[in-house]
Motif scaffolding. Structure first.
Motif, mmCIF file in Angstrom:
data_model
loop_
_atom_site.group_PDB
_atom_site.id
_atom_site.type_symbol
_atom_site.label_atom_id
_atom_site.label_comp_id
_atom_site.label_asym_id
_atom_site.label_seq_id
_atom_site.Cartn_x
_atom_site.Cartn_y
_atom_site.Cartn_z
ATOM 1 N N GLY A 1 -5.335 7.652 -7.899
ATOM 2 C CA GLY A 1 -5.692 6.365 -8.480
ATOM 3 C C GLY A 1 -7.146 6.285 -8.872
ATOM 4 N N THR A 2 -7.659 5.078 -8.926
ATOM 5 C CA THR A 2 -9.065 4.828 -9.235
ATOM 6 C C THR A 2 -9.626 3.927 -8.141
ATOM 7 O OG1 THR A 2 -8.578 2.840 -10.541
ATOM 8 C CG2 THR A 2 -8.593 4.951 -11.714
ATOM 9 N N TYR A 3 -10.930 3.807 -8.106
ATOM 10 C CA TYR A 3 -11.570 2.957 -7.096
ATOM 11 C C TYR A 3 -11.449 1.487 -7.515
ATOM 12 C CZ TYR A 3 -13.656 6.965 -4.686
ATOM 13 O OH TYR A 3 -13.846 8.121 -3.970
ATOM 14 N N SER A 4 -10.225 0.970 -7.460
ATOM 15 C CA SER A 4 -9.991 -0.382 -7.954
ATOM 16 C C SER A 4 -8.956 -1.124 -7.118
ATOM 17 C CB SER A 4 -9.520 -0.328 -9.411
ATOM 18 O OG SER A 4 -8.230 0.268 -9.488
ATOM 19 N N PHE A 5 -9.022 -2.440 -7.154
ATOM 20 C CA PHE A 5 -8.065 -3.321 -6.476
ATOM 21 C C PHE A 5 -6.657 -3.068 -7.016
ATOM 22 C CE2 PHE A 5 -5.826 -7.339 -5.850
ATOM 23 C CZ PHE A 5 -6.200 -7.716 -4.561
ATOM 24 N N GLU A 6 -6.565 -2.886 -8.333
ATOM 25 C CA GLU A 6 -5.260 -2.682 -8.971
ATOM 26 C C GLU A 6 -4.564 -1.435 -8.452
ATOM 27 O OE1 GLU A 6 -7.586 -5.476 -11.119
ATOM 28 O OE2 GLU A 6 -8.072 -3.392 -10.576
ATOM 29 N N THR A 7 -5.338 -0.375 -8.194
ATOM 30 C CA THR A 7 -4.747 0.844 -7.635
ATOM 31 C C THR A 7 -4.102 0.555 -6.291
ATOM 32 O OG1 THR A 7 -6.044 2.565 -8.743
ATOM 33 C CG2 THR A 7 -5.358 3.050 -6.515
ATOM 34 N N ALA B 1 0.861 3.677 8.147
ATOM 35 C CA ALA B 1 -0.582 3.459 7.996
ATOM 36 C C ALA B 1 -1.049 3.979 6.645
ATOM 37 C CB ALA B 1 -1.358 4.148 9.121
ATOM 38 N N VAL B 2 -2.129 3.388 6.141
ATOM 39 C CA VAL B 2 -2.718 3.796 4.864
ATOM 40 C C VAL B 2 -4.224 3.952 5.029
ATOM 41 C CG1 VAL B 2 -3.233 3.081 2.497
ATOM 42 C CG2 VAL B 2 -0.966 2.651 3.457
ATOM 43 N N PHE B 3 -4.741 5.064 4.542
ATOM 44 C CA PHE B 3 -6.187 5.248 4.432
ATOM 45 C C PHE B 3 -6.510 5.203 2.945
ATOM 46 C CE2 PHE B 3 -9.797 8.634 4.615
ATOM 47 C CZ PHE B 3 -10.726 7.647 4.349
ATOM 48 N N ALA B 4 -7.176 4.135 2.521
ATOM 49 C CA ALA B 4 -7.562 3.971 1.124
ATOM 50 C C ALA B 4 -8.987 4.466 0.923
ATOM 51 C CB ALA B 4 -7.453 2.498 0.714
ATOM 52 N N CYS B 5 -9.243 5.071 -0.244
ATOM 53 C CA CYS B 5 -10.524 5.734 -0.492
ATOM 54 C C CYS B 5 -11.720 4.794 -0.539
ATOM 55 C CB CYS B 5 -10.445 6.530 -1.788
ATOM 56 S SG CYS B 5 -10.830 8.276 -1.582
ATOM 57 N N ASN B 6 -11.487 3.506 -0.767
ATOM 58 C CA ASN B 6 -12.571 2.533 -0.611
ATOM 59 C C ASN B 6 -11.982 1.168 -0.255
ATOM 60 O OD1 ASN B 6 -11.694 1.425 -3.055
ATOM 61 N ND2 ASN B 6 -13.719 1.353 -3.968
ATOM 62 N N ASP B 7 -12.847 0.218 0.047
ATOM 63 C CA ASP B 7 -12.392 -1.104 0.502
ATOM 64 C C ASP B 7 -11.668 -1.879 -0.584
ATOM 65 O OD1 ASP B 7 -13.487 -0.710 3.046
ATOM 66 O OD2 ASP B 7 -15.430 -1.536 2.454
ATOM 67 N N GLU B 8 -12.058 -1.657 -1.837
ATOM 68 C CA GLU B 8 -11.407 -2.372 -2.925
ATOM 69 C C GLU B 8 -9.944 -1.953 -3.033
ATOM 70 O OE1 GLU B 8 -12.440 -3.608 -7.553
ATOM 71 O OE2 GLU B 8 -13.810 -2.343 -6.396
ATOM 72 N N THR C 1 -4.211 -2.942 -1.487
ATOM 73 C CA THR C 1 -3.045 -2.500 -0.709
ATOM 74 C C THR C 1 -2.593 -3.606 0.238
ATOM 75 O OG1 THR C 1 -3.889 -0.223 -0.787
ATOM 76 C CG2 THR C 1 -2.163 -0.689 0.823
ATOM 77 N N LEU C 2 -3.561 -4.258 0.870
ATOM 78 C CA LEU C 2 -3.248 -5.370 1.771
ATOM 79 C C LEU C 2 -2.565 -6.508 1.014
ATOM 80 C CD1 LEU C 2 -3.457 -6.900 4.452
ATOM 81 C CD2 LEU C 2 -5.824 -7.475 3.866
ATOM 82 N N PHE C 3 -3.084 -6.822 -0.171
ATOM 83 C CA PHE C 3 -2.487 -7.868 -0.999
ATOM 84 C C PHE C 3 -1.044 -7.510 -1.362
ATOM 85 C CE2 PHE C 3 -1.461 -9.592 -5.198
ATOM 86 C CZ PHE C 3 -1.708 -10.944 -5.017
ATOM 87 N N GLY C 4 -0.847 -6.266 -1.798
ATOM 88 C CA GLY C 4 0.493 -5.815 -2.175
ATOM 89 C C GLY C 4 1.464 -5.830 -1.012
ATOM 90 N N ALA C 5 0.970 -5.465 0.169
ATOM 91 C CA ALA C 5 1.821 -5.452 1.368
ATOM 92 C C ALA C 5 2.255 -6.872 1.743
ATOM 93 C CB ALA C 5 1.076 -4.796 2.521
ATOM 94 N N ARG C 6 1.327 -7.800 1.691
ATOM 95 C CA ARG C 6 1.636 -9.185 2.062
ATOM 96 C C ARG C 6 2.585 -9.826 1.049
ATOM 97 N NH1 ARG C 6 -3.423 -12.388 4.484
ATOM 98 N NH2 ARG C 6 -1.672 -13.678 5.183
#
Length: 341
Positions: free
Chosen positions: A222-228, A245-252, A257-262
């Protein structure tokens, strides 16, 4: 029309900065290049502007920060750190956003340095990691400091600052494993950023040490983005046996990911633990707040700028500056997004 330093540079096939070196008799220009410039000056009957020449001979006190990064929080912290050091040392700052994927990016940077008569550049990823850009800057004798992902010694005569993304990613993944997770997904940022590779390698090393086989289906590009993050959550949670569990490459990415999960009714962290990287405001403004690795971007920027200024002053004094390089290791910050109730 009177000849200009730009027209001399064009006729001689060199940069404006090289013409300036010839005019100021700096003695750092190759003989064949020197002759081409002198011939162009004679042919065009160019007369250097005395005021400009005097200014150049004293050395400029303007630095440039060039970047191509969509993360606004990162850029703001970088700018604040750079400006803080510039002001303390009576330097000005020119900020230049650019497109690192442009085929003319190296030429663009050289022309900017020449036009603004910059003393040096502060380079952050991915520009700091692009060999073609660096070789062009070197060919034009442009001073710069690099912020890089890595650890150890870099073969360079110019200053640099390292960020040990590998160790921080290893620590995050180890934390998730200690929480009992065996199926841990990894969501990557742009492949052009070495930080993506280093964080992925840290993730793999932690899995390997724990005896967990790498599952390629859990690796999302992906990219360093919320959309990813949002799209990755849909992909991962659509699996018949989705990760715990998910380890995302940055906080965005992690926030996305948190938004999508909820949106899918997934409880975080009880059904899915999520960790990010950088400790940006994204990690603190979500609910639950995100486990992350605290990357001191402001401090990194300050150290890089200070090192460049020290290097420039030592170079002008024909001396050597010591202890210009430094390595930062982002520290694990555990929050509610990975701790089960």
């Amino acid at each position: 029309m009177a000849a200009t330093i730009k027209s001399v540079a064009e006729m001689a096939g060199v940069s404006i900065k090289t013409v300036s070196r010839v005019i100021n008799k700096e003695g750092t220009v190759k003989p064949d290049t020197l002759k081409r410039v002198e011939d162009a000056i004679a042919a065009l009957k160019y007369t250097p502007n005395k005021a400009a020449r005097d200014l150049a001979s004293k050395g400029t006190s303007v630095l440039g920060y060039v970047y191509d990064n969509p993360n606004a929080y990162y850029i703001i912290d970088m700018q604040k750190g750079i400006l803080d050091v510039c002001r303390k040392n009576n330097f000005e700052l020119l900020i230049h956003p650019c497109d690192a994927s442009s085929k003319n990016i190296a030429k663009e940077l050289v022309e900017m340095v020449d036009a603004a008569q910059l003393a040096g550049l502060i380079l952050s990823p991915p520009l700091s990691e692009m060999p073609l850009v660096l070789s062009e800057l070197d060919a034009n004798n442009i001073n710069y400091v690099r912020i890089l992902s890595g650890d150890g010694i870099v073969d360079s005569a110019l200053p640099y600052v390292l960020v040990n993304d590998f160790k921080a990613a290893y620590d995050i993944t180890t934390h998730l494993i200690k929480q009992g997770h065996q199926h841990i997904a990894f969501i990557a940022g742009e492949e052009s950023h070495k930080s993506t590779t280093e964080r992925f390698n840290g993730y793999k090393a932690a899995l390997n040490e724990a005896g967990i086989t790498l599952d390629e289906s859990l690796i999302i590009k992906g990219t360093y983005s919320f959309e990813t993050g949002v799209k990755s959550a849909e992909t991962l949670l659509g699996m018949s046996s989705h990760p715990t569990a998910v380890f995302a490459c940055n906080d965005e990415i992690a926030a996305g990911t948190l938004f999508g999960a909820r949106m899918k009714g997934i409880d975080v962290p009880n059904d899915l633990a999520i960790a990010g990287f950088e400790n940006s405001p994204f990690s603190r403004q979500t609910f639950p707040p995100l486990t992350t690795a605290s990357q001191p971007t402001n401090e990194i920027a300050q150290h890089a700028t200070s090192s460049l200024i020290q290097f420039l002053r030592a170079k002008k004094a024909k001396s050597t500056a010591d202890n210009l390089n430094h390595t930062f290791v982002p520290e694990l910050v555990v929050r509610a997004s990975t701790e089960k109730a």
